[in-house]
Structure formats: C-alpha cells, structure tokens
Write a protein that holds these residues in place. Structure first.
Motif, mmCIF file in Angstrom:
data_model
loop_
_atom_site.group_PDB
_atom_site.id
_atom_site.type_symbol
_atom_site.label_atom_id
_atom_site.label_comp_id
_atom_site.label_asym_id
_atom_site.label_seq_id
_atom_site.Cartn_x
_atom_site.Cartn_y
_atom_site.Cartn_z
ATOM 1 N N LYS A 51 0.975 -1.130 -0.127
ATOM 2 C CA LYS A 51 -0.059 0.041 0.029
ATOM 3 C C LYS A 51 1.002 1.200 -0.088
ATOM 4 O O LYS A 51 0.562 2.148 -0.949
ATOM 5 C CB LYS A 51 -0.909 -0.049 1.281
ATOM 6 C CG LYS A 51 -2.019 1.106 1.140
ATOM 7 C CD LYS A 51 -2.815 0.787 2.111
ATOM 8 C CE LYS A 51 -2.557 1.088 3.786
ATOM 9 N NZ LYS A 51 -3.666 0.894 4.555
ATOM 10 N N ILE A 52 1.808 1.287 0.907
ATOM 11 C CA ILE A 52 2.555 2.436 0.925
ATOM 12 C C ILE A 52 3.610 2.709 -0.390
ATOM 13 O O ILE A 52 3.612 3.843 -0.988
ATOM 14 C CB ILE A 52 3.775 2.159 2.078
ATOM 15 C CG1 ILE A 52 3.047 2.149 3.129
ATOM 16 C CG2 ILE A 52 5.036 3.360 2.079
ATOM 17 C CD1 ILE A 52 4.196 1.841 4.502
ATOM 18 N N ALA A 53 3.977 1.665 -1.146
ATOM 19 C CA ALA A 53 4.843 1.782 -2.305
ATOM 20 C C ALA A 53 3.850 2.164 -3.456
ATOM 21 O O ALA A 53 4.193 3.066 -4.327
ATOM 22 C CB ALA A 53 5.238 0.034 -2.700
ATOM 23 N N ILE A 76 0.681 6.777 7.310
ATOM 24 C CA ILE A 76 0.218 5.666 7.605
ATOM 25 C C ILE A 76 -0.595 5.682 8.737
ATOM 26 O O ILE A 76 -0.153 6.320 9.742
ATOM 27 C CB ILE A 76 1.305 4.653 7.331
ATOM 28 C CG1 ILE A 76 2.409 4.801 8.547
ATOM 29 C CG2 ILE A 76 1.598 4.474 6.227
ATOM 30 C CD1 ILE A 76 3.250 3.435 8.641
ATOM 31 N N SER A 77 -1.504 4.881 9.268
ATOM 32 C CA SER A 77 -2.301 4.823 10.395
ATOM 33 C C SER A 77 -1.615 4.107 11.356
ATOM 34 O O SER A 77 -0.489 3.445 11.048
ATOM 35 C CB SER A 77 -3.484 3.992 10.106
ATOM 36 O OG SER A 77 -3.535 2.694 9.972
ATOM 37 N N GLU A 81 1.258 1.025 11.205
ATOM 38 C CA GLU A 81 2.442 1.063 11.627
ATOM 39 C C GLU A 81 2.677 -0.040 12.661
ATOM 40 O O GLU A 81 3.889 -0.595 12.602
ATOM 41 C CB GLU A 81 2.593 2.600 12.287
ATOM 42 C CG GLU A 81 3.834 2.756 12.808
ATOM 43 C CD GLU A 81 4.009 4.308 13.286
ATOM 44 O OE1 GLU A 81 4.576 4.514 14.451
ATOM 45 O OE2 GLU A 81 3.454 5.190 12.750
ATOM 46 N N ARG A 82 1.767 -0.393 13.414
ATOM 47 C CA ARG A 82 2.183 -1.342 14.320
ATOM 48 C C ARG A 82 1.950 -2.834 13.572
ATOM 49 O O ARG A 82 2.961 -3.793 13.806
ATOM 50 C CB ARG A 82 0.527 -1.609 15.304
ATOM 51 C CG ARG A 82 0.829 -2.800 16.096
ATOM 52 C CD ARG A 82 -0.505 -3.319 16.961
ATOM 53 N NE ARG A 82 -1.436 -4.007 15.987
ATOM 54 C CZ ARG A 82 -1.295 -5.136 15.414
ATOM 55 N NH1 ARG A 82 -0.392 -5.841 15.894
ATOM 56 N NH2 ARG A 82 -2.172 -5.597 14.704
#
Length: 124
Positions: A51-53, A76-77, A81-82
């Motif tokens: 999703k980040i990419a 990011i939420s 992150e967790r």
C-alpha cells in the motif's frame, strides 16, 4: 513442510522449559496455530508495504504530471504502523519466501517465542 519436522520444531520451542515444568507445545495443532498466526502478521505487514509503495508511485506520477495542486504524502495509520513493526520478518528471507515458511524458520531459529498461557489466553 519437510524441514524442520513437527517434532524438531516442538523440541526447539520446548527447549527453554525448565525441567519439571509442562512443555509450552504439546501437539502439532499448537505448532500449526502459532505459525499460522505469525504468518498472518507477516502477510499483514506485506500488504501495508504494498500500500505504501503504491501511494509513493501515485505521488511520483502526480509530480511528473506537474499538477498545480500540492502533492500530499499520505501518512500511515497507527494500525498499519503496528502491523509493519510486528510483521517484519526476523530472519533473512527473500520476497519469494512464503509467509508460513518464514514463520516456521523464525520459530526454529528461536527468533519468535510462544508465551505460556495465562488463564485462557495464549499469545505470541
């Protein structure tokens, strides 16, 4: 799963139990459940990385199109992150390695531990 076998994996996990105490893992089911839970964490982390990419590629494309609007970097939420923190593999692996194989390797190398049950709750 050929190596390590269930019995080898159980022996490694139970190796830290003191003499006279009940072993942490007594059945194949316990091994399967623990490795499946860990594999799920790894899968979740990979989906967040994807999703980040994807967001970075979209932002890059918008910059290339030279849109007048400012491109805002999506943060990011806390949950994502967790997931990234928990699901990052603790052993050397490639992108081709399947999450379950990574999880088994982590348990076998002692990188991930199974916590003994307290009342009815068992966690990794």
């Amino acid at each position: 799963m050929i190596h390590p076998s269930y019995t080898e994996l159980m022996a490694v996990i139970n190796s830290e139990v003191e003499e006279g105490e009940q072993p942490l893992v007594q059945s194949r089911y316990s091994i399967v459940k623990a490795t499946a839970n860990r594999a799920k964490e790894i899968i979740d982390a990979r989906s967040v990385e994807e999703k980040i990419a994807k967001a970075r590629i979209e932002a890059s494309n918008k910059e290339k199109e030279k849109e007048k609007d400012k491109v805002e970097e999506k943060s990011i939420s806390k949950e994502d992150e967790r997931k990234l923190q928990v699901g990052t593999p603790l052993v050397r692996c490639s992108e081709k390695d399947k999450p379950l194989s990574i999880a088994v390797k982590e348990f076998y190398e002692g990188k991930v531990k199974i916590l003994g049950s307290t009342d009815e709750n068992t966690s990794l």
